[in-house]
Design a protein around this motif. Structure first.
Motif, mmCIF file in Angstrom:
data_model
loop_
_atom_site.group_PDB
_atom_site.id
_atom_site.type_symbol
_atom_site.label_atom_id
_atom_site.label_comp_id
_atom_site.label_asym_id
_atom_site.label_seq_id
_atom_site.Cartn_x
_atom_site.Cartn_y
_atom_site.Cartn_z
ATOM 1 N N ARG A 1 0.828 -1.208 0.000
ATOM 2 C CA ARG A 1 0.000 0.000 0.000
ATOM 3 C C ARG A 1 0.864 1.261 0.000
ATOM 4 O O ARG A 1 0.566 2.240 -0.699
ATOM 5 N N ASP B 1 0.647 4.057 -2.842
ATOM 6 C CA ASP B 1 0.290 5.447 -2.512
ATOM 7 C C ASP B 1 1.403 6.411 -2.915
ATOM 8 O O ASP B 1 1.148 7.483 -3.465
ATOM 9 N N GLN B 2 2.632 6.009 -2.636
ATOM 10 C CA GLN B 2 3.804 6.828 -2.959
ATOM 11 C C GLN B 2 3.897 7.049 -4.482
ATOM 12 O O GLN B 2 4.136 8.158 -4.949
ATOM 13 N N LEU C 1 1.470 6.721 -6.782
ATOM 14 C CA LEU C 1 0.335 7.504 -7.301
ATOM 15 C C LEU C 1 0.516 8.980 -6.990
ATOM 16 O O LEU C 1 0.280 9.827 -7.852
ATOM 17 N N SER C 2 0.944 9.304 -5.773
ATOM 18 C CA SER C 2 1.085 10.728 -5.453
ATOM 19 C C SER C 2 2.253 11.352 -6.204
ATOM 20 O O SER C 2 2.157 12.478 -6.678
ATOM 21 N N ASP D 1 -4.904 9.866 -9.556
ATOM 22 C CA ASP D 1 -5.992 9.661 -8.614
ATOM 23 C C ASP D 1 -6.199 8.150 -8.435
ATOM 24 O O ASP D 1 -6.386 7.438 -9.423
ATOM 25 N N PRO D 2 -6.182 7.671 -7.187
ATOM 26 C CA PRO D 2 -6.382 6.229 -6.961
ATOM 27 C C PRO D 2 -7.669 5.704 -7.593
ATOM 28 O O PRO D 2 -7.746 4.530 -7.959
ATOM 29 N N LEU E 1 -8.670 -1.953 -1.625
ATOM 30 C CA LEU E 1 -8.955 -1.038 -2.735
ATOM 31 C C LEU E 1 -10.251 -1.394 -3.452
ATOM 32 O O LEU E 1 -10.704 -0.656 -4.315
#
Length: 137
Positions: free
Chosen positions: A26, A30-31, A33-34, A39-40, A65
């Motif tokens: 995760r 997250d890292q 995507l940002s 956008d997730p 998710l």
């Protein structure tokens, strides 16, 4: 003009060591995507190799998710070798394919969109996991 039909199909390909915790997967997702301002909610599915079909971390990530996890055999992933940013001999010896995350992402994006896929984010490595993002359409 509707955006629904033009939105690319984004797929996350994942590879990991056995027992890799969901938190690691995760964090890597997250890292990534940002860092790429993705956008997730644009992610349509997760992909890996069939050797990882029962991997608890991957299953937990898919559940968190609320995304399907599709696993491919090494023979289904092999044709993508030339598109990979990184070809790992170790991965090949262990799995029969040169890069699980990138190959799986490409294979699934192509299947979902029924059109050729390309790597949007090449292989990212973090602790016990690798991740790649492919898009199609």
């Amino acid at each position: 003009m509707t955006h629904a039909s033009t939105a690319p199909t984004l797929v996350v390909g994942l590879g990991c060591q056995r027992g890799c915790p969901v938190e690691t997967l995760r964090a890597l997702l997250d890292q990534t995507l940002s860092a790429h301002r993705i956008d997730p909610g644009q992610i349509k599915a997760l992909a890996s190799i069939d050797l990882k079909r029962e991997e608890p971390g991957l299953l937990a990530l898919a559940a968190q998710l609320d995304l399907p996890l599709t696993c491919f055999s090494s023979s289904q992933l092999a044709p993508y070798a030339l598109q990979l940013s990184h070809r790992s001999q170790i991965a090949y010896e262990r799995t029969g394919c040169y890069g699980v995350a990138e190959s799986a992402a490409l294979a699934l994006a192509e299947r979902l969109a029924r059109s050729p896929a390309k790597l949007l984010v090449p292989r990212q490595k973090y602790a016990q996991a690798t991740l790649a993002l492919a898009c199609s359409g």
